[in-house]
Scaffold this motif. Structure first.
Motif, mmCIF file in Angstrom:
data_model
loop_
_atom_site.group_PDB
_atom_site.id
_atom_site.type_symbol
_atom_site.label_atom_id
_atom_site.label_comp_id
_atom_site.label_asym_id
_atom_site.label_seq_id
_atom_site.Cartn_x
_atom_site.Cartn_y
_atom_site.Cartn_z
ATOM 1 N N SER A 199 20.097 -7.721 -43.115
ATOM 2 C CA SER A 199 21.419 -7.232 -42.753
ATOM 3 C C SER A 199 22.262 -7.169 -44.022
ATOM 4 C CB SER A 199 22.048 -8.182 -41.731
ATOM 5 O OG SER A 199 23.165 -7.634 -41.102
ATOM 6 N N ALA A 200 22.645 -5.968 -44.435
ATOM 7 C CA ALA A 200 23.452 -5.840 -45.645
ATOM 8 C C ALA A 200 24.793 -6.526 -45.479
ATOM 9 C CB ALA A 200 23.654 -4.367 -46.000
ATOM 10 N N HIS A 201 25.339 -6.496 -44.257
ATOM 11 C CA HIS A 201 26.610 -7.134 -43.921
ATOM 12 C C HIS A 201 26.399 -8.030 -42.704
ATOM 13 C CE1 HIS A 201 27.752 -3.032 -45.605
ATOM 14 N NE2 HIS A 201 28.030 -3.902 -46.553
ATOM 15 N N PRO A 202 27.265 -8.999 -42.486
ATOM 16 C CA PRO A 202 27.026 -9.950 -41.396
ATOM 17 C C PRO A 202 27.141 -9.392 -39.982
ATOM 18 C CG PRO A 202 28.394 -10.951 -43.104
ATOM 19 C CD PRO A 202 28.320 -9.487 -43.409
ATOM 20 N N GLN A 232 23.355 -6.854 -35.461
ATOM 21 C CA GLN A 232 23.786 -6.901 -34.074
ATOM 22 C C GLN A 232 23.976 -5.498 -33.483
ATOM 23 O OE1 GLN A 232 25.017 -8.472 -36.745
ATOM 24 N NE2 GLN A 232 26.321 -10.204 -36.172
ATOM 25 N N LEU A 233 24.465 -4.578 -34.296
ATOM 26 C CA LEU A 233 24.752 -3.222 -33.819
ATOM 27 C C LEU A 233 23.543 -2.305 -33.860
ATOM 28 C CD1 LEU A 233 28.271 -2.500 -35.397
ATOM 29 C CD2 LEU A 233 27.728 -2.938 -32.988
ATOM 30 N N PHE A 234 22.672 -2.485 -34.844
ATOM 31 C CA PHE A 234 21.604 -1.501 -35.070
ATOM 32 C C PHE A 234 20.207 -2.010 -34.757
ATOM 33 C CE2 PHE A 234 24.829 -0.811 -38.582
ATOM 34 C CZ PHE A 234 25.547 0.142 -37.895
ATOM 35 N N MET A 235 19.988 -3.332 -34.701
ATOM 36 C CA MET A 235 18.640 -3.908 -34.573
ATOM 37 C C MET A 235 18.496 -4.781 -33.334
ATOM 38 S SD MET A 235 18.103 -4.940 -38.596
ATOM 39 C CE MET A 235 18.418 -3.717 -39.897
ATOM 40 N N THR A 289 35.412 -13.496 -45.477
ATOM 41 C CA THR A 289 33.958 -13.610 -45.643
ATOM 42 C C THR A 289 33.389 -14.642 -44.680
ATOM 43 O OG1 THR A 289 33.963 -12.905 -47.956
ATOM 44 C CG2 THR A 289 32.134 -14.291 -47.263
ATOM 45 N N LEU A 290 34.036 -15.795 -44.572
ATOM 46 C CA LEU A 290 33.561 -16.837 -43.657
ATOM 47 C C LEU A 290 33.658 -16.381 -42.206
ATOM 48 C CD1 LEU A 290 35.146 -20.034 -45.284
ATOM 49 C CD2 LEU A 290 32.817 -19.143 -45.554
ATOM 50 N N ALA A 291 34.682 -15.602 -41.897
ATOM 51 C CA ALA A 291 34.849 -15.101 -40.535
ATOM 52 C C ALA A 291 33.699 -14.181 -40.148
ATOM 53 C CB ALA A 291 36.183 -14.364 -40.408
ATOM 54 N N ARG A 292 33.297 -13.320 -41.062
ATOM 55 C CA ARG A 292 32.187 -12.411 -40.768
ATOM 56 C C ARG A 292 30.875 -13.187 -40.626
ATOM 57 N NH1 ARG A 292 32.086 -6.633 -43.549
ATOM 58 N NH2 ARG A 292 31.142 -6.234 -41.519
ATOM 59 N N GLU A 293 30.689 -14.197 -41.451
ATOM 60 C CA GLU A 293 29.492 -15.030 -41.327
ATOM 61 C C GLU A 293 29.492 -15.767 -39.994
ATOM 62 O OE1 GLU A 293 29.252 -17.558 -44.741
ATOM 63 O OE2 GLU A 293 28.841 -15.899 -46.125
ATOM 64 N N ALA A 294 30.659 -16.258 -39.590
ATOM 65 C CA ALA A 294 30.761 -16.967 -38.307
ATOM 66 C C ALA A 294 30.362 -16.053 -37.155
ATOM 67 C CB ALA A 294 32.185 -17.479 -38.113
ATOM 68 N N GLY A 295 30.718 -14.774 -37.244
ATOM 69 C CA GLY A 295 30.336 -13.836 -36.201
ATOM 70 C C GLY A 295 28.834 -13.711 -36.057
ATOM 71 N N SER A 296 28.128 -13.652 -37.182
ATOM 72 C CA SER A 296 26.673 -13.558 -37.125
ATOM 73 C C SER A 296 26.061 -14.837 -36.557
ATOM 74 C CB SER A 296 26.098 -13.277 -38.525
ATOM 75 O OG SER A 296 24.701 -13.079 -38.454
ATOM 76 N N LEU A 297 26.587 -15.985 -36.959
ATOM 77 C CA LEU A 297 26.078 -17.251 -36.438
ATOM 78 C C LEU A 297 26.341 -17.375 -34.940
ATOM 79 C CD1 LEU A 297 27.176 -19.642 -39.342
ATOM 80 C CD2 LEU A 297 24.904 -18.669 -38.931
ATOM 81 N N ASN A 298 27.520 -16.924 -34.502
ATOM 82 C CA ASN A 298 27.802 -16.897 -33.056
ATOM 83 C C ASN A 298 26.739 -16.102 -32.318
ATOM 84 O OD1 ASN A 298 30.199 -18.277 -33.464
ATOM 85 N ND2 ASN A 298 31.525 -16.515 -33.125
ATOM 86 N N ALA A 299 26.402 -14.926 -32.867
ATOM 87 C CA ALA A 299 25.455 -14.027 -32.207
ATOM 88 C C ALA A 299 24.063 -14.639 -32.139
ATOM 89 C CB ALA A 299 25.424 -12.688 -32.944
ATOM 90 N N ILE A 300 23.648 -15.310 -33.203
ATOM 91 C CA ILE A 300 22.317 -15.933 -33.216
ATOM 92 C C ILE A 300 22.233 -17.020 -32.152
ATOM 93 C CG2 ILE A 300 20.709 -17.322 -34.582
ATOM 94 C CD1 ILE A 300 21.886 -15.802 -37.071
#
Length: 301
Positions: free
Chosen positions: A40-43, A47-50, A84-95
Protein backbone atom coordinates in the motif's frame (compact mmCIF):
# COMPACT_ATOMS: atom_id res chain seq x y z
CA UNK A 1 6.74 9.00 -19.33
CA UNK A 2 4.98 5.87 -18.04
CA UNK A 3 5.28 4.19 -21.45
CA UNK A 4 9.01 4.90 -21.48
CA UNK A 5 9.35 3.52 -17.98
CA UNK A 6 7.40 0.42 -18.94
CA UNK A 7 9.70 -0.20 -21.88
CA UNK A 8 12.76 0.39 -19.74
CA UNK A 9 11.67 -2.20 -17.21
CA UNK A 10 10.08 -4.68 -19.59
CA UNK A 11 12.60 -7.31 -18.58
CA UNK A 12 10.88 -7.49 -15.21
CA UNK A 13 8.12 -9.45 -16.91
CA UNK A 14 10.33 -11.88 -18.82
CA UNK A 15 9.56 -14.56 -16.22
CA UNK A 16 5.93 -13.67 -15.55
CA UNK A 17 2.81 -15.00 -17.26
CA UNK A 18 -0.36 -12.90 -17.41
CA UNK A 19 -3.60 -14.70 -16.62
CA UNK A 20 -7.08 -13.53 -17.65
CA UNK A 21 -8.65 -10.42 -16.13
CA UNK A 22 -10.66 -11.08 -12.99
CA UNK A 23 -13.05 -9.17 -10.78
CA UNK A 24 -13.81 -11.68 -8.04
CA UNK A 25 -11.97 -12.43 -4.82
CA UNK A 26 -9.66 -15.40 -5.31
CA UNK A 27 -7.69 -15.65 -2.06
CA UNK A 28 -9.86 -18.39 -0.63
CA UNK A 29 -7.81 -21.43 0.41
CA UNK A 30 -8.76 -22.79 3.82
CA UNK A 31 -5.25 -23.28 5.18
CA UNK A 32 -2.54 -21.17 6.74
CA UNK A 33 0.22 -22.25 4.36
CA UNK A 34 0.39 -19.01 2.37
CA UNK A 35 1.85 -15.55 2.88
CA UNK A 36 -0.09 -12.64 1.41
CA UNK A 37 1.72 -9.30 1.17
CA UNK A 38 -0.44 -6.25 0.45
CA UNK A 39 1.66 -3.31 -0.74
CA UNK A 40 0.00 0.00 0.00
CA UNK A 41 1.70 3.20 -1.14
CA UNK A 42 -0.52 5.13 1.31
CA UNK A 43 -2.26 3.94 4.48
CA UNK A 44 -5.71 3.89 2.83
CA UNK A 45 -4.97 2.24 -0.53
CA UNK A 46 -5.37 -1.47 0.17
CA UNK A 47 -8.78 -0.91 1.77
CA UNK A 48 -10.23 0.72 -1.36
CA UNK A 49 -8.56 -1.27 -4.13
CA UNK A 50 -7.52 -4.68 -2.69
CA UNK A 51 -10.53 -5.64 -0.62
CA UNK A 52 -12.27 -8.11 -0.22
CA UNK A 53 -9.14 -10.07 -1.23
CA UNK A 54 -7.54 -8.74 1.97
CA UNK A 55 -10.49 -10.05 3.96
CA UNK A 56 -10.38 -13.44 2.23
CA UNK A 57 -6.65 -13.80 2.99
CA UNK A 58 -7.30 -13.04 6.65
CA UNK A 59 -10.32 -15.32 6.78
CA UNK A 60 -8.26 -18.18 5.34
CA UNK A 61 -5.84 -17.74 8.28
CA UNK A 62 -3.07 -16.94 5.87
CA UNK A 63 -0.15 -14.99 7.28
CA UNK A 64 -0.83 -11.46 6.04
CA UNK A 65 1.47 -8.46 5.80
CA UNK A 66 0.33 -4.92 5.09
CA UNK A 67 3.38 -2.93 3.97
CA UNK A 68 2.82 0.82 3.62
CA UNK A 69 5.70 2.43 1.73
CA UNK A 70 4.98 6.16 2.12
CA UNK A 71 3.49 8.11 4.99
CA UNK A 72 0.76 9.50 2.75
CA UNK A 73 1.42 12.76 4.56
CA UNK A 74 0.40 15.08 1.67
CA UNK A 75 3.41 17.28 2.32
CA UNK A 76 2.87 17.70 6.07
CA UNK A 77 5.62 15.40 7.32
CA UNK A 78 4.97 14.47 10.94
CA UNK A 79 3.15 17.77 11.55
CA UNK A 80 -0.38 19.06 10.94
CA UNK A 81 -1.99 17.62 14.07
CA UNK A 82 -0.53 14.14 13.60
CA UNK A 83 -2.05 13.64 10.14
CA UNK A 84 0.47 10.88 9.36
CA UNK A 85 -0.43 9.05 12.58
CA UNK A 86 -4.13 9.50 11.83
CA UNK A 87 -3.78 7.80 8.46
CA UNK A 88 -1.80 4.96 10.01
CA UNK A 89 -4.47 4.57 12.69
CA UNK A 90 -7.06 4.15 9.95
CA UNK A 91 -5.18 1.24 8.42
CA UNK A 92 -4.70 -0.40 11.82
CA UNK A 93 -8.42 0.02 12.54
CA UNK A 94 -9.21 -1.74 9.26
CA UNK A 95 -6.86 -4.66 9.94
CA UNK A 96 -8.33 -5.29 13.40
CA UNK A 97 -11.84 -5.02 11.99
CA UNK A 98 -11.19 -7.64 9.31
CA UNK A 99 -9.39 -10.04 11.64
CA UNK A 100 -12.12 -9.87 14.27
CA UNK A 101 -15.10 -10.23 11.93
CA UNK A 102 -13.38 -13.06 10.01
CA UNK A 103 -12.82 -15.21 13.07
CA UNK A 104 -15.43 -14.01 15.55
CA UNK A 105 -14.95 -14.30 19.26
CA UNK A 106 -13.16 -11.73 21.35
CA UNK A 107 -10.69 -9.28 19.86
CA UNK A 108 -7.33 -8.44 21.36
CA UNK A 109 -8.03 -4.74 21.77
CA UNK A 110 -5.94 -2.03 20.05
CA UNK A 111 -2.71 -2.85 18.29
CA UNK A 112 -0.84 -1.32 21.20
CA UNK A 113 2.65 0.14 21.15
CA UNK A 114 4.50 -0.09 17.86
CA UNK A 115 7.55 -2.28 17.58
CA UNK A 116 10.68 -0.80 16.05
CA UNK A 117 11.92 -3.60 13.82
CA UNK A 118 15.40 -3.32 12.35
CA UNK A 119 15.75 -4.74 8.85
CA UNK A 120 19.03 -4.30 6.95
CA UNK A 121 19.95 -1.56 9.39
CA UNK A 122 16.70 0.35 8.83
CA UNK A 123 14.22 0.93 11.65
CA UNK A 124 10.65 0.24 10.56
CA UNK A 125 7.48 0.58 12.61
CA UNK A 126 5.63 -2.72 12.90
CA UNK A 127 2.28 -3.60 14.46
CA UNK A 128 1.56 -7.33 14.85
CA UNK A 129 -2.05 -8.41 15.40
CA UNK A 130 -2.85 -12.12 15.54
CA UNK A 131 -1.71 -13.54 12.17
CA UNK A 132 -1.17 -10.12 10.54
CA UNK A 133 1.59 -7.53 10.70
CA UNK A 134 1.39 -3.93 9.52
CA UNK A 135 4.61 -2.18 8.49
CA UNK A 136 4.98 1.57 7.95
CA UNK A 137 8.15 2.65 6.12
CA UNK A 138 7.11 6.32 6.26
CA UNK A 139 8.82 7.43 3.07
CA UNK A 140 7.74 10.90 1.89
CA UNK A 141 4.49 11.28 -0.02
CA UNK A 142 5.48 12.04 -3.63
CA UNK A 143 2.36 13.95 -4.70
CA UNK A 144 0.05 12.55 -7.39
CA UNK A 145 2.40 13.26 -10.29
CA UNK A 146 5.65 12.38 -8.50
CA UNK A 147 6.75 16.02 -8.23
CA UNK A 148 7.04 15.80 -4.44
CA UNK A 149 6.51 18.46 -1.79
CA UNK A 150 8.62 21.36 -0.58
CA UNK A 151 8.87 19.93 2.95
CA UNK A 152 10.67 16.90 1.47
CA UNK A 153 12.88 18.91 -0.90
CA UNK A 154 10.54 17.75 -3.69
CA UNK A 155 11.81 14.20 -3.37
CA UNK A 156 9.50 11.34 -4.28
CA UNK A 157 9.52 7.59 -4.66
CA UNK A 158 9.36 8.03 -8.44
CA UNK A 159 12.41 10.30 -8.56
CA UNK A 160 14.25 8.00 -6.17
CA UNK A 161 13.43 4.92 -8.25
CA UNK A 162 14.70 6.64 -11.40
CA UNK A 163 17.91 7.78 -9.70
CA UNK A 164 17.00 11.46 -10.01
CA UNK A 165 17.41 12.03 -6.25
CA UNK A 166 19.60 10.38 -3.65
CA UNK A 167 19.35 9.64 0.06
CA UNK A 168 15.62 9.35 0.63
CA UNK A 169 14.77 9.99 4.30
CA UNK A 170 11.68 8.84 6.14
CA UNK A 171 9.37 11.64 7.32
CA UNK A 172 10.24 10.89 10.96
CA UNK A 173 14.01 10.69 10.23
CA UNK A 174 14.11 7.13 11.56
CA UNK A 175 15.84 5.76 8.46
CA UNK A 176 17.66 6.81 5.30
CA UNK A 177 17.89 4.88 2.04
CA UNK A 178 20.99 5.61 -0.04
CA UNK A 179 19.56 4.49 -3.37
CA UNK A 180 17.01 2.18 -4.96
CA UNK A 181 19.22 -0.86 -4.37
CA UNK A 182 19.29 -0.07 -0.65
CA UNK A 183 15.50 0.11 -0.52
CA UNK A 184 15.09 -3.08 -2.55
CA UNK A 185 17.40 -4.98 -0.17
CA UNK A 186 15.28 -3.83 2.76
CA UNK A 187 12.00 -4.83 1.14
CA UNK A 188 13.38 -8.24 0.15
CA UNK A 189 14.65 -8.83 3.70
CA UNK A 190 11.29 -7.83 5.14
CA UNK A 191 9.49 -10.43 3.00
CA UNK A 192 12.10 -13.10 3.72
CA UNK A 193 11.70 -12.44 7.44
CA UNK A 194 8.17 -13.89 7.15
CA UNK A 195 8.37 -16.22 4.15
CA UNK A 196 9.09 -19.91 4.74
CA UNK A 197 10.62 -22.20 2.14
CA UNK A 198 7.88 -23.86 0.10
CA UNK A 199 5.23 -21.42 1.31
CA UNK A 200 2.92 -19.98 -1.34
CA UNK A 201 3.64 -16.26 -1.63
CA UNK A 202 1.31 -13.64 -3.06
CA UNK A 203 2.12 -9.98 -3.71
CA UNK A 204 -0.83 -7.58 -4.06
CA UNK A 205 0.19 -4.41 -5.92
CA UNK A 206 -1.04 -1.64 -8.19
CA UNK A 207 -1.30 -2.48 -11.89
CA UNK A 208 1.42 -0.63 -13.81
CA UNK A 209 -0.25 -1.27 -17.16
CA UNK A 210 -1.51 2.20 -18.13
CA UNK A 211 -4.25 0.77 -20.36
CA UNK A 212 -5.76 -1.33 -17.57
CA UNK A 213 -5.04 1.20 -14.82
CA UNK A 214 -4.90 4.73 -16.25
CA UNK A 215 -4.23 7.87 -14.25
CA UNK A 216 -2.91 6.21 -11.11
CA UNK A 217 -0.90 7.97 -8.38
CA UNK A 218 2.88 8.09 -8.84
CA UNK A 219 3.48 6.51 -5.42
CA UNK A 220 1.14 3.62 -6.31
CA UNK A 221 2.95 2.88 -9.56
CA UNK A 222 6.48 3.07 -8.22
CA UNK A 223 5.72 1.04 -5.14
CA UNK A 224 4.51 -1.58 -7.59
CA UNK A 225 7.65 -1.32 -9.76
CA UNK A 226 9.78 -1.89 -6.66
CA UNK A 227 7.86 -4.98 -5.63
CA UNK A 228 7.97 -6.40 -9.14
CA UNK A 229 11.75 -6.33 -8.79
CA UNK A 230 11.56 -7.91 -5.34
CA UNK A 231 9.30 -10.68 -6.67
CA UNK A 232 11.98 -11.91 -9.07
CA UNK A 233 13.77 -13.43 -6.04
CA UNK A 234 10.74 -15.58 -5.18
CA UNK A 235 10.17 -18.24 -7.80
CA UNK A 236 6.55 -19.37 -7.94
CA UNK A 237 5.22 -16.23 -6.31
CA UNK A 238 1.89 -14.89 -7.51
CA UNK A 239 1.37 -11.22 -8.31
CA UNK A 240 -2.06 -9.64 -8.17
CA UNK A 241 -2.23 -6.37 -10.14
CA UNK A 242 -5.09 -4.09 -9.08
CA UNK A 243 -6.89 -1.41 -11.02
CA UNK A 244 -7.04 1.61 -8.73
CA UNK A 245 -8.13 5.24 -9.29
CA UNK A 246 -10.03 4.60 -12.52
CA UNK A 247 -12.01 1.68 -11.06
CA UNK A 248 -14.56 4.14 -9.64
CA UNK A 249 -15.98 4.38 -13.16
CA UNK A 250 -16.47 0.62 -13.48
CA UNK A 251 -19.58 -1.31 -12.50
CA UNK A 252 -19.86 -2.37 -8.88
CA UNK A 253 -18.78 -6.02 -8.71
CA UNK A 254 -18.58 -6.65 -4.95
CA UNK A 255 -22.08 -7.40 -3.68
CA UNK A 256 -23.96 -8.85 -0.74
CA UNK A 257 -21.97 -9.74 2.37
CA UNK A 258 -18.68 -8.88 0.65
CA UNK A 259 -19.96 -5.35 -0.02
CA UNK A 260 -20.89 -4.89 3.64
CA UNK A 261 -17.39 -6.00 4.65
CA UNK A 262 -15.76 -3.64 2.16
CA UNK A 263 -17.91 -0.71 3.29
CA UNK A 264 -17.22 -1.46 6.94
CA UNK A 265 -13.49 -1.63 6.26
CA UNK A 266 -13.58 1.81 4.69
CA UNK A 267 -15.73 3.20 7.50
CA UNK A 268 -13.26 2.25 10.24
CA UNK A 269 -10.40 3.54 8.07
CA UNK A 270 -12.07 6.94 7.87
CA UNK A 271 -12.54 6.89 11.62
CA UNK A 272 -8.76 6.95 12.04
CA UNK A 273 -8.78 10.49 10.67
CA UNK A 274 -11.70 11.74 12.74
CA UNK A 275 -10.22 10.27 15.92
CA UNK A 276 -7.27 12.63 15.41
CA UNK A 277 -9.48 15.62 14.63
CA UNK A 278 -9.24 15.52 10.82
CA UNK A 279 -12.05 15.50 8.28
CA UNK A 280 -13.49 12.10 7.45
CA UNK A 281 -12.86 10.47 4.08
CA UNK A 282 -16.31 8.90 4.24
CA UNK A 283 -17.53 11.02 1.33
CA UNK A 284 -18.94 10.61 -2.17
CA UNK A 285 -15.50 10.83 -3.78
CA UNK A 286 -13.85 8.05 -1.79
CA UNK A 287 -16.99 5.95 -1.36
CA UNK A 288 -17.20 5.56 -5.14
CA UNK A 289 -14.44 2.93 -4.88
CA UNK A 290 -16.24 0.83 -2.28
CA UNK A 291 -17.74 -2.30 -3.82
CA UNK A 292 -15.27 -2.42 -6.70
CA UNK A 293 -12.25 -4.70 -7.00
CA UNK A 294 -10.60 -5.35 -10.36
CA UNK A 295 -7.32 -7.19 -10.81
CA UNK A 296 -5.25 -9.47 -13.01
CA UNK A 297 -3.00 -12.25 -11.81
CA UNK A 298 0.50 -13.33 -12.81
CA UNK A 299 3.01 -15.93 -11.68
CA UNK A 300 6.80 -15.75 -11.41
CA UNK A 301 8.73 -18.75 -12.75
Amino acid sequence: MLIQAAMKYLLLFSCVFLLPFSNQAQVQESDSLSLNVFLSAHPDDWQLFMNPNAYEAIKAKSQVLFVHTTAGDAGTGMGYDDYTLAREAGSLNAIRYLVNIAHGGRGKGPHGVAQSVEIKGKKIRAYPYKHTTAYFLRLPDGNGDGSGYDIHQFKSLEKFYKGEVKALHTVDSSAQYKNKKDLLKTLKALVKKHHKIGQLLRFHIADTNAKRNPGDHSDHRFTSWLIQEVAKDFSGAELYFYKEYSSNKDPMNILGQAFLISAGTWGVTAQGLTDFGHYSTWDSGHNAWVGRQYFTKTMVE
